[in-house]
Structures are given as C-alpha cells and as structure tokens.
Design an enzyme around this catalytic site. Sequence first.
Site, mmCIF file in Angstrom:
data_model
loop_
_atom_site.group_PDB
_atom_site.id
_atom_site.type_symbol
_atom_site.label_atom_id
_atom_site.label_comp_id
_atom_site.label_asym_id
_atom_site.label_seq_id
_atom_site.Cartn_x
_atom_site.Cartn_y
_atom_site.Cartn_z
ATOM 1 N N GLY A 58 158.238 51.590 49.993
ATOM 2 C CA GLY A 58 158.104 52.889 50.654
ATOM 3 C C GLY A 58 158.954 53.960 49.981
ATOM 4 N N GLY A 87 163.595 85.517 46.188
ATOM 5 C CA GLY A 87 164.480 86.432 46.917
ATOM 6 C C GLY A 87 164.072 86.495 48.381
ATOM 7 N N GLU A 122 163.414 56.767 55.349
ATOM 8 C CA GLU A 122 163.334 55.583 54.465
ATOM 9 C C GLU A 122 164.645 55.348 53.713
ATOM 10 O OE1 GLU A 122 159.675 54.586 52.740
ATOM 11 O OE2 GLU A 122 158.555 55.363 54.442
ATOM 12 N N SER A 164 170.229 59.487 51.434
ATOM 13 C CA SER A 164 170.801 59.446 50.074
ATOM 14 C C SER A 164 172.040 58.549 50.047
ATOM 15 C CB SER A 164 171.177 60.860 49.626
ATOM 16 O OG SER A 164 170.019 61.641 49.471
HETATM 17 N N1 CAA Z 1 164.861 42.872 49.764
HETATM 18 C C1 CAA Z 1 164.978 41.615 50.287
HETATM 19 N N2 CAA Z 1 165.996 41.244 51.097
HETATM 20 C C2 CAA Z 1 166.939 42.169 51.375
HETATM 21 C C3 CAA Z 1 166.887 43.479 50.863
HETATM 22 C C4 CAA Z 1 165.796 43.817 50.018
HETATM 23 N N3 CAA Z 1 165.686 45.038 49.496
HETATM 24 N N4 CAA Z 1 167.967 44.163 51.316
HETATM 25 C C5 CAA Z 1 168.670 43.326 52.082
HETATM 26 N N5 CAA Z 1 168.051 42.111 52.129
HETATM 27 C C6 CAA Z 1 168.494 40.904 52.801
HETATM 28 C C7 CAA Z 1 169.858 40.471 52.245
HETATM 29 O O1 CAA Z 1 169.689 39.667 51.098
HETATM 30 C C8 CAA Z 1 170.449 39.712 53.401
HETATM 31 O O2 CAA Z 1 169.881 38.427 53.426
HETATM 32 P P1 CAA Z 1 170.779 37.114 53.861
HETATM 33 O O3 CAA Z 1 171.134 37.368 55.298
HETATM 34 O O4 CAA Z 1 169.862 35.977 53.643
HETATM 35 O O5 CAA Z 1 171.988 37.129 52.957
HETATM 36 C C9 CAA Z 1 169.929 40.464 54.620
HETATM 37 O O6 CAA Z 1 168.740 41.178 54.187
HETATM 38 C C10 CAA Z 1 170.924 41.470 55.175
HETATM 39 O O7 CAA Z 1 171.212 42.382 54.117
HETATM 40 P P2 CAA Z 1 172.542 43.238 54.045
HETATM 41 O O8 CAA Z 1 173.730 42.326 54.254
HETATM 42 O O9 CAA Z 1 172.501 44.042 52.796
HETATM 43 O O10 CAA Z 1 172.387 44.156 55.346
HETATM 44 P P3 CAA Z 1 173.221 45.410 55.827
HETATM 45 O O11 CAA Z 1 173.338 45.362 57.288
HETATM 46 O O12 CAA Z 1 174.465 45.566 55.015
HETATM 47 O O13 CAA Z 1 172.200 46.628 55.562
HETATM 48 C C11 CAA Z 1 171.197 48.395 54.346
HETATM 49 C C12 CAA Z 1 171.688 46.956 54.345
HETATM 50 C C13 CAA Z 1 170.782 48.632 52.908
HETATM 51 C C14 CAA Z 1 172.258 49.399 54.755
HETATM 52 C C15 CAA Z 1 169.960 48.521 55.294
HETATM 53 O O14 CAA Z 1 170.355 48.435 56.635
HETATM 54 C C16 CAA Z 1 169.187 49.805 55.081
HETATM 55 O O15 CAA Z 1 168.368 49.907 54.166
HETATM 56 N N6 CAA Z 1 169.407 50.812 55.970
HETATM 57 C C17 CAA Z 1 168.580 52.019 55.964
HETATM 58 C C18 CAA Z 1 167.397 51.817 56.876
HETATM 59 C C19 CAA Z 1 166.225 52.653 56.511
HETATM 60 O O16 CAA Z 1 165.908 52.874 55.346
HETATM 61 N N7 CAA Z 1 165.508 53.105 57.528
HETATM 62 C C20 CAA Z 1 164.297 53.808 57.320
HETATM 63 C C21 CAA Z 1 163.508 53.790 58.578
HETATM 64 S S1 CAA Z 1 161.788 53.634 58.339
HETATM 65 C C22 CAA Z 1 161.215 55.158 57.901
HETATM 66 O O17 CAA Z 1 161.932 56.093 57.721
HETATM 67 C C23 CAA Z 1 159.747 55.151 57.703
HETATM 68 C C24 CAA Z 1 159.064 56.399 58.049
HETATM 69 O O18 CAA Z 1 158.428 56.404 59.053
HETATM 70 C C25 CAA Z 1 159.029 57.549 57.132
#
Ligand code: CAA
Length: 380
Positions: free
Chosen positions: A242, A339, A363, A366
């Site tokens: 996405g 402007g 999604e 930043s």
């Molecule tokens: N692919 C596969 N697995 C993934 C992954 C990825 N990209 N990212 C994380 N994981 C897995 C990790 O490997 C981990 O697995 P294990 O438990 O097996 O080790 C698990 O997921 C947890 O990962 P993290 O420890 O990294 O999790 P975190 O709590 O630290 O969070 C984060 C990571 C990157 C901050 C995440 O929470 C995030 O992306 N937050 C932002 C959310 C977001 O983008 N929201 C958008 C809403 S939807 C939207 O906007 C759509 C719309 O309608 C326009």
Amino acid sequence: MDLSFTDDQRMIRDMVREFAQKELAPKAADRDKSGEPPLEEIRKLAELGLMGMRVPAEYGGSEAGTLALALALMEIAQGDAAAAVITSVTNMVAEAIYRFGDEEQRRAFLPKVLTGDFPVGAFALTEPQAGSDARNLKTRAETDGDAFVLNGEKTFITSAPISSVFIVMAKTGAADRSAPISSFLVEKDTPGLVVGKPEKKMGLHGSPTCTVSFDNCRIPRSNRLGREGDGFKVAMMALDGGRIGVSSQSIGIARAALDFAVGYAKERQAFGAPIAKLQAIQWKIADMAMELDAAQLLVWRAACLKDAGRPFTREASMAKLYATEAANRACKEAVQILGGYGYVSDYPVERHMRDCKVTTLYEGTSEIQRLVIARHVIGE
Ligand code: CAA
C-alpha cells in the site's frame, strides 16, 4: 519520465492518463466542494481492470503488477487524488485476499471487491488509540459456535461507506497488548457493522473516511483471513504494498500542481516578462521537478522488487517517506509560485496542497517510515 517499461505497462499508463484527464480531472474541483465520491468513475476503472492489478486473471484481476499499478495511480491522482486512494486501498485489499485467502475465500470475496456496484475494499486496522502503534488494538473477535463475534471501533477507515468488503484486524484470546491479532473478512451490510458519518477533512473530500463500529457483528468462522495470530503480519505485508501506492498517489498530485504552476509561470507577467524568466521561480521549478523524478525512481525500485518477489519493506518505506514529503514541498511551492492566486479555490493548487497533506499521515506517518528504515539499516 520513461524507463524501460514493457509495452503493457506503457499501454496501461497511457490508457489511464487519457481516462484521468478526460473523466476525472474536469470534475475534481466540484467533488472537492460536494464531497461526493467518484463512484461512477471507480466502476469504470474497475471495468478497465484497475482494481485487481496484483490478482491473477482467473480470480478476476488483471495481473498487471505493482509497477503498472504505480504508473496507473500516478495518472489517476493527477486527475483526482480521491479516486487514487480509493483505487490504491482496493488493490491492497484485493491482493491481500488473493495472497492470504484460501480458495473458497478467493472465489467468494474477490468478485465482490473487483466487480459490481461497489468495486471497492476497505482496510480496517486503525483504532482511536492505535494509529502508529498499530498492535495496540482493542477490537476483539470471540468465537461462538461456528461464528466469530466482533466488537470494537475502527477509525479513519478509507472508503467505508462505499466498500463491499472490509479486512478487519482484531484480537483473539486474552484481552491484553500481547494477545494475538487475526484478520477477518467482513461484508458490507453484515448486521452489527455500523459505518459512521464521513469525517470533515482538510482535503481528499471525494474519498469518504469514517468510523466503523462492530457491535456483536457475527461472521462465519470461515471468514478468518490467514492463520490465527497472523493478522498483524497480514496487515504489515499489505501495508508494504500500500505504501508504494500512496507514494504514487502523492507524486501524481504534485505533478498536477507542478504542471499548473509551470503553465501559470509562463503566462503571468511581472517586471515586464513572464515570471518563468525569473531565477527565483526557475529554481523552485527545478527543485520540484528533480525531487519528483527522484521520488518516482524510489517508487519504481520498490515496485520492481515487489514484482520480482524480493524483499521490499525498506524500499517501500523509503519511497513513501521521500515521495510524500517531496510531493508536499512541491505543492507548497506551486502555491507560492501562484502567489495570492495560489491561495484561492479558483485555482487548483490549493486543493492539491490540501489533498497531498494526508499522504505523509496515512499508511504510516513519515515518522513511522523512518522507524522502519532505521530498523532495517541498523539491523534490529
Ligand atoms: N512484513 C512482515 N512482517 C512484519 C512486517 C512486515 N513489513 N513488519 C513487522 N512484521 C512482523 C515482525 O517481524 C514481528 O514478527 P514476530 O512477532 O514474529 O517477531 C511482528 O510483525 C511485530 O513487529 P514489530 O515488533 O516491528 O511491531 P511494532 O509494534 O514495533 O510495530 C510498526 C511496527 C512498524 C511501528 C507498525 O506498527 C506500523 O507500521 N505502524 C503504522 C501503522 C500504519 O501504517 N497504519 C496505517 C493504517 S491503514 C491506512 O492508512 C489505509 C488507508 O485507509 C489509507
């Protein structure tokens, strides 16, 4: 900018460009005022195969791939940014159903997302207390005989009133932070699924964004998408793709702003010549064009990696961070070049600036993209 695209990719880009300029762009300003979603145009885009570009033909997709989708979304966004986000999220939902769904789910849900009166999907992850911290969900799915019963509230859900299928992330098991998250397929009109009124937003008015509540919403047990406890990974993997879509959307919006600003600068006279002759304006235009090209290359890299089946999480986050920030800078400069005229709604650049802002927010903000990139670089 053209690279070594295939004939199919070029054909899709050119077809979508024509559609966007003829059918979307002329109505975009009105839709910004009315808040009406471009549903009729979305149906036409669905007929052209634009909603399932990562879904094989046997399931109703066009199999065109991520790079073609990125090219298409840039063109759609140049016509109407709202149509671009609706298309991007629908592609994300359709691909997730194909990728994580079993055969029965693919056959049952993909036609609903890709065809019909509402060829649109929604992705219900965010909750009032769980935005960037996406694992902090409170929505729960409890088993009851042959059903799951969903309770909870999702917020900022793109396309909620016009979607036929929602992918919903919810916790199962114990009600604490570490409880496993699973993902579920919920059809529109399922009793207990309540879509709230569209939010009043700064921009992107043609893309309805709503609260979605689940009040004892019963769905068959067969509607769990992916394995129990895999819902967070389903969400993260879907979002990786996405983010390429949102990057493309932001570049399309900014290109529309740049094109308008260039046309204006060639016409507008100051100090006895068009302002395009002034170095102050030329430098802005040069920076805007260069940054958008650089953004496009980052998007294409991420898209090519995804199409090749190689890891692309870091590259998608880099594309999203750079493209959306560069696109916002470009829109701001477009307003500056016009402007005072840039600040009034008779000209489109103030709409582009408002539409573009959200691309650094949804999604993954930043700041979240920086977190993802840093974790990959540092190797955590
Ligand atoms: N692919 C596969 N697995 C993934 C992954 C990825 N990209 N990212 C994380 N994981 C897995 C990790 O490997 C981990 O697995 P294990 O438990 O097996 O080790 C698990 O997921 C947890 O990962 P993290 O420890 O990294 O999790 P975190 O709590 O630290 O969070 C984060 C990571 C990157 C901050 C995440 O929470 C995030 O992306 N937050 C932002 C959310 C977001 O983008 N929201 C958008 C809403 S939807 C939207 O906007 C759509 C719309 O309608 C326009």
